[in-house]
Design an enzyme around this catalytic site. Structure first.
Site, short mmCIF file in Angstrom:
data_model
loop_
_atom_site.label_atom_id
_atom_site.label_comp_id
_atom_site.label_asym_id
_atom_site.label_seq_id
_atom_site.Cartn_x
_atom_site.Cartn_y
_atom_site.Cartn_z
N GLU A 1 0.82 -1.21 0.00
CA GLU A 1 0.00 0.00 0.00
C GLU A 1 0.86 1.27 0.00
O GLU A 1 0.38 2.33 -0.42
CB GLU A 1 -0.96 -0.01 1.20
N GLY B 1 -12.59 -4.17 1.43
CA GLY B 1 -13.62 -5.06 0.91
C GLY B 1 -14.90 -4.26 0.73
O GLY B 1 -15.27 -3.47 1.59
N MET C 1 -9.36 -3.17 8.04
CA MET C 1 -8.85 -3.61 9.33
C MET C 1 -8.05 -2.55 10.10
O MET C 1 -7.44 -2.89 11.11
CB MET C 1 -8.00 -4.88 9.13
N GLU C 2 -8.07 -1.29 9.65
CA GLU C 2 -7.27 -0.26 10.34
C GLU C 2 -7.95 1.10 10.50
O GLU C 2 -7.64 1.83 11.45
CB GLU C 2 -5.94 0.00 9.59
N ILE D 1 -12.74 -10.39 6.35
CA ILE D 1 -14.11 -10.87 6.13
C ILE D 1 -14.21 -11.53 4.75
O ILE D 1 -13.97 -10.89 3.73
CB ILE D 1 -15.13 -9.71 6.24
N ASP E 1 -11.81 -6.44 -3.12
CA ASP E 1 -12.63 -7.66 -3.06
C ASP E 1 -14.02 -7.29 -2.53
O ASP E 1 -14.24 -6.14 -2.14
CB ASP E 1 -11.97 -8.71 -2.14
#
Ligand code: ADE
Length: 247
Positions: free
Chosen positions: A12, A95, A189-190, A169, A213
């Site tokens: 990233e 996601g 997640m952050e 997920i 995704d």
């Protein structure tokens, strides 16, 4: 101005570092960047590396936190406490929850929540702890600048709620639960961890994600397939944001 740019994974931030040093070749890995750059200084703090660059007369500090809320909080805190960041931009992948979002689309968080924070046993709503709040709002000013950047570049930029948790997920039922419980459009997640830290320090922040995704059965396959390309889409936008902020 001192501007922090944070990602979670090395993929990233590689395109961000390349964007900050035009002498680097476009496909450079982080090791190659560190070996070849004459403009980026590396400093290790609390077992993580921070990459300091001077960009058009401003200081830019880049890092990848590692995955998850704890590492993201640690890095955001170091960027603010040690590097004295005036604002923080986050770049990475997410996601999709909202069906309008497709791989490669850009989504800016209006507000963020922690979908895995649960003391409902004590009568509190999901995502809430006493003296905290379910949603943390991002900087409206930075979001306005982002809209201008998108318009100038002819890019579609979505805005929405981002839900964060320490879970990858890949389950339509779990995704549906997050969608219904938090009215979220994307998940990662952050972001909410960074939001909580920046909010506590009163540092304006901006969280940008490009979709990798759909948090469904194919999520892990799609994530591996699109991590690099979606990271680059997000990073390119962040560099354009940086130019807009300092212009
Ligand atoms: N980041 C990108 N895709 C994700 C997913 N499916 N779950 C959690 N974080 C993600």
């Amino acid at each position: 101005m001192r501007i922090a740019i944070l990602g979670a994974m090395v993929e990233e931030i590689e395109p961000i570092l390349i964007g900050l040093d035009p002498a680097l070749s476009p496909q450079s890995s982080l090791n190659e960047i560190v070996a070849n750059t004459k403009h980026i200084r590396v400093q290790t703090i609390a077992n993580n590396r921070y990459f300091q660059a001077h960009y058009k007369g401003h200081e830019v500090i880049v890092a990848y936190s590692k995955i998850g809320k704890v590492y993201a909080s640690l890095s955001a805190s170091v960027l603010i406490e040690h590097f004295k960041a005036d604002l923080l931009l986050f770049s990475g992948v997410a996601g999709a929850i909202n069906e309008q979002l497709h791989i490669g689309d850009l989504v800016v968080a209006t507000k963020l929540c922690q979908h895995d924070l649960d003391i409902t046993a004590f009568g509190h709503p999901y995502g809430y702890v006493p003296e905290g709040k379910v949603y943390v709002e991002s900087s409206e000013h930075l979001r306005l600048l982002a809209k201008e950047v998108a318009k100038q570049k002819g890019l579609k930029l979505y805005e929405g709620v981002i839900a964060t948790g320490d879970q990858f997920i890949a389950d339509p039922k779990k995704k549906e639960w997050i969608k219904n419980t938090f009215k979220a459009d994307a998940l990662e997640m952050e972001g909410a961890a960074v939001a909580v830290v920046c909010d506590a320090y009163d540092v304006p922040f901006f969280i940008l994600r490009s979709i990798s995704d759909a948090a469904d059965m194919d999520a892990s396959f799609d994530f591996d397939e699109f991590l690099k390309s979606s990271s680059k889409i997000s990073a390119d936008f962040i560099i354009a944001m940086l130019d807009k902020i300092i212009q």
